[in-house]
Design a protein around this motif. Structure first.
Motif, mmCIF file in Angstrom:
data_model
loop_
_atom_site.group_PDB
_atom_site.id
_atom_site.type_symbol
_atom_site.label_atom_id
_atom_site.label_comp_id
_atom_site.label_asym_id
_atom_site.label_seq_id
_atom_site.Cartn_x
_atom_site.Cartn_y
_atom_site.Cartn_z
ATOM 1 N N LEU A 89 0.784 -1.053 -0.233
ATOM 2 C CA LEU A 89 0.044 0.062 0.023
ATOM 3 C C LEU A 89 0.763 1.348 -0.041
ATOM 4 C CD1 LEU A 89 -2.877 -1.108 2.597
ATOM 5 C CD2 LEU A 89 -3.121 -0.663 0.070
ATOM 6 N N ALA A 90 2.190 1.287 0.893
ATOM 7 C CA ALA A 90 2.802 2.417 1.060
ATOM 8 C C ALA A 90 3.429 2.611 -0.278
ATOM 9 C CB ALA A 90 3.719 2.353 2.235
ATOM 10 N N PHE A 91 4.101 1.839 -1.026
ATOM 11 C CA PHE A 91 4.939 1.827 -2.129
ATOM 12 C C PHE A 91 4.181 2.354 -3.389
ATOM 13 C CE2 PHE A 91 8.530 0.197 -0.123
ATOM 14 C CZ PHE A 91 9.263 0.680 -0.204
ATOM 15 N N SER A 92 2.981 1.459 -3.643
ATOM 16 C CA SER A 92 2.020 1.794 -4.520
ATOM 17 C C SER A 92 1.321 3.366 -4.478
ATOM 18 C CB SER A 92 0.738 0.754 -4.538
ATOM 19 O OG SER A 92 0.055 0.894 -3.505
ATOM 20 N N PHE A 93 1.096 3.874 -3.383
ATOM 21 C CA PHE A 93 0.627 5.058 -3.096
ATOM 22 C C PHE A 93 1.815 6.142 -3.259
ATOM 23 C CE2 PHE A 93 -0.793 8.743 -0.125
ATOM 24 C CZ PHE A 93 -1.894 9.130 -1.090
ATOM 25 N N ALA A 94 3.153 5.788 -3.016
ATOM 26 C CA ALA A 94 4.150 6.589 -3.382
ATOM 27 C C ALA A 94 4.249 6.717 -4.723
ATOM 28 C CB ALA A 94 5.418 6.219 -2.429
ATOM 29 N N VAL A 95 4.537 5.825 -5.404
ATOM 30 C CA VAL A 95 4.585 5.833 -6.906
ATOM 31 C C VAL A 95 3.399 6.481 -7.684
ATOM 32 C CG1 VAL A 95 4.387 4.339 -9.150
ATOM 33 C CG2 VAL A 95 5.769 3.676 -6.895
ATOM 34 N N TYR A 96 2.275 6.182 -7.152
ATOM 35 C CA TYR A 96 1.209 6.848 -7.631
ATOM 36 C C TYR A 96 1.339 8.581 -7.409
ATOM 37 C CZ TYR A 96 -3.695 8.400 -8.026
ATOM 38 O OH TYR A 96 -5.048 9.175 -8.317
ATOM 39 N N GLY A 97 1.654 8.913 -6.160
ATOM 40 C CA GLY A 97 1.703 10.338 -6.060
ATOM 41 C C GLY A 97 2.863 10.997 -7.027
ATOM 42 N N LEU A 98 4.038 10.178 -7.173
ATOM 43 C CA LEU A 98 4.958 10.598 -7.997
ATOM 44 C C LEU A 98 4.541 10.843 -9.468
ATOM 45 C CD1 LEU A 98 8.124 11.184 -8.511
ATOM 46 C CD2 LEU A 98 8.217 8.893 -8.846
ATOM 47 N N VAL A 99 3.835 9.763 -9.811
ATOM 48 C CA VAL A 99 3.160 9.838 -11.322
ATOM 49 C C VAL A 99 2.242 11.036 -11.355
ATOM 50 C CG1 VAL A 99 1.975 8.693 -13.151
ATOM 51 C CG2 VAL A 99 3.632 7.487 -11.823
ATOM 52 N N LYS A 100 1.395 11.136 -10.303
ATOM 53 C CA LYS A 100 0.340 12.277 -10.461
ATOM 54 C C LYS A 100 1.326 13.642 -10.381
ATOM 55 C CE LYS A 100 -3.395 12.089 -8.987
ATOM 56 N NZ LYS A 100 -4.840 12.353 -9.364
ATOM 57 N N LYS A 101 2.409 13.889 -9.865
ATOM 58 C CA LYS A 101 3.057 15.000 -9.731
ATOM 59 C C LYS A 101 3.413 15.326 -10.936
ATOM 60 C CE LYS A 101 7.052 17.139 -7.609
ATOM 61 N NZ LYS A 101 6.365 18.186 -6.808
ATOM 62 N N LYS A 102 3.775 14.454 -11.970
ATOM 63 C CA LYS A 102 4.250 14.497 -13.251
ATOM 64 C C LYS A 102 2.937 14.882 -14.302
ATOM 65 C CE LYS A 102 8.709 13.391 -12.553
ATOM 66 N NZ LYS A 102 9.692 14.474 -12.659
ATOM 67 N N VAL A 103 1.804 14.225 -14.028
ATOM 68 C CA VAL A 103 0.628 14.296 -14.942
ATOM 69 C C VAL A 103 -0.213 16.053 -14.614
ATOM 70 C CG1 VAL A 103 -1.588 13.550 -15.378
ATOM 71 C CG2 VAL A 103 0.140 12.174 -14.850
ATOM 72 N N ASN A 104 -0.021 16.182 -13.301
ATOM 73 C CA ASN A 104 -0.593 17.657 -13.066
ATOM 74 C C ASN A 104 -1.939 17.894 -13.304
ATOM 75 O OD1 ASN A 104 -0.448 20.149 -11.937
ATOM 76 N ND2 ASN A 104 0.550 21.143 -13.570
ATOM 77 N N LEU A 105 -2.660 16.795 -12.932
ATOM 78 C CA LEU A 105 -4.195 17.092 -13.275
ATOM 79 C C LEU A 105 -5.116 17.308 -11.864
ATOM 80 C CD1 LEU A 105 -5.596 14.618 -15.798
ATOM 81 C CD2 LEU A 105 -5.555 16.927 -16.052
ATOM 82 N N GLY A 106 -6.079 18.168 -11.912
ATOM 83 C CA GLY A 106 -6.851 18.179 -10.706
ATOM 84 C C GLY A 106 -7.570 16.997 -10.305
ATOM 85 N N GLY A 107 -8.045 16.817 -8.912
ATOM 86 C CA GLY A 107 -8.180 15.636 -8.305
ATOM 87 C C GLY A 107 -9.406 14.957 -8.953
ATOM 88 N N VAL A 108 -10.564 15.473 -9.187
ATOM 89 C CA VAL A 108 -11.813 15.173 -9.856
ATOM 90 C C VAL A 108 -11.551 14.810 -11.367
ATOM 91 C CG1 VAL A 108 -14.088 15.353 -10.716
ATOM 92 C CG2 VAL A 108 -13.243 16.271 -8.541
ATOM 93 N N GLU A 109 -10.878 15.586 -12.265
ATOM 94 C CA GLU A 109 -10.434 15.307 -13.538
ATOM 95 C C GLU A 109 -9.443 14.249 -13.783
ATOM 96 O OE1 GLU A 109 -11.012 19.879 -13.146
ATOM 97 O OE2 GLU A 109 -10.114 18.136 -11.884
#
Length: 336
Positions: free
Chosen positions: A139-159
């Protein structure tokens, strides 16, 4: 809501974790699609489709969050609520470690100590469980990777949730149709109430995100970061007090080390935030004085450049401090 969600997943039995996960993907897309239609926010979708790199990153994010959601649902319904809560406690430590290893970020001494204490906690918990706490680590690593990828994508939460569930939708729907064709679906065989509960997985996923988005623009980041600790705290208490999961002394020791690491991180982030805020106010005051007509600035343009550089450095430090204060869920979408 995120802290109390372990009470929801057991209500969906006898559906298995795979079926619940698929319904969550399908109904989450339906919910956010209606929300986006109401607010008429679709411009981002066309832009995303014209950017293959960002679209690929969204696909990676969708795959990683699928793992995160699936493991969490399985863990809760299999009697591992406490271990699942641990994953979100140690997530900030994993995020910091990934920043060092992948992004070559530099840590302050207290952050290094916190990471070391976190590693010691994992070793103690490995002894306590008789195995590595793989649910927590996953859970911790998948969430950390997810956060890293989301930082690169730069989309709003709902979008972002809409884009990710759009990618998940067809595989999830295909799995549900296959399950139904082979007599393994519970959606139509357990009554209207069960069907309604499965459909409500979309609301359970998206509604806390909407509330988080509304709060994020009204509440200081430091306060928001501290409030997010409530989710794993609630889950931990539910695991012990409601689900009656065992907590032998060695597990208490491991959790105590994790909490110590989080106290160190939070205290360091708070002190750094105060220092950088004070320096930022001083440098902006200096810059304002330098820009007033008729006020001589010793050193001329060189001094002005130095002031601007100080402002930039303070802004960078402030951003780093804010990032250090964040807790599991660099993005709320990944919450259980």
């Amino acid at each position: 809501m995120w802290g109390l969600v372990p009470l929801f997943w057991p209500l969906l039995k006898p559906a298995g974790a795979g079926e619940i996960l698929a319904h969550r993907m399908v109904w989450s897309l339906a919910f956010v699609a209606v929300a986006l239609i109401v607010v008429r926010r679709w411009k981002w979708a066309g832009e995303l489709l014209r950017q293959p790199r960002r679209l690929a990153l969204v696909t990676v994010a969708a795959a990683v969050i699928t793992v995160n959601w699936g493991v969490y649902i399985w863990a809760v319904n299999s009697g591992h609520v406490v271990e699942a809560s641990l994953g979100y406690f140690i997530n900030p430590l994993v995020t910091i470690a990934m920043g060092v290893l992948l992004l070559k970020e530099r840590l302050r001494p207290v952050q290094w100590v916190a990471v070391g204490v976190g590693l010691a906690a994992v070793l103690v918990l490995t002894v306590g469980y008789g195995r590595p706490p793989w649910i927590s680590l996953c859970l911790a690593f998948s969430f950390a990777v997810y956060g890293l990828v989301k930082k690169k994508v730069n989309l709003g939460g709902v979008e972002s949730l809409a884009a990710e569930t759009a990618i998940q939708f067809l595989p999830a729907l295909g799995y549900l149709l296959w399950l139904s064709a082979h007599g393994g679906s519970t959606f139509t065989g357990e009554g209207v109430g069960h069907s309604a509960l499965l459909a409500s997985t979309g609301i359970v996923t998206a509604l806390p995100l909407v509330c988080f988005g509304a709060a994020a623009i009204r509440v200081p980041l430091s306060t928001l970061g501290l409030l997010q600790y409530m989710a794993p705290v609630f889950q931990f208490l539910l695991g012990i007090l409601y689900f009656g999961e065992a907590m032998p002394p060695e597990r208490w020791a491991g959790f105590a080390l994790v909490w110590l690491a989080l106290v160190l991180l939070t205290g360091d982030a708070w002190r750094t935030s105060r220092r950088t805020a004070q320096a930022l106010r001083a440098s902006r005051l200096l810059a304002a004085e330098a820009g007033v007509p008729g006020v001589a600035v010793p050193g001329g343009p060189a001094a002005t450049d130095a002031i601007a550089g100080a402002v930039r450095e303070d802004d960078t430090a402030r951003s780093e401090a804010a990032a250090a204060a964040e807790v599991p869920e660099a993005s709320p979408v990944a919450k259980p």
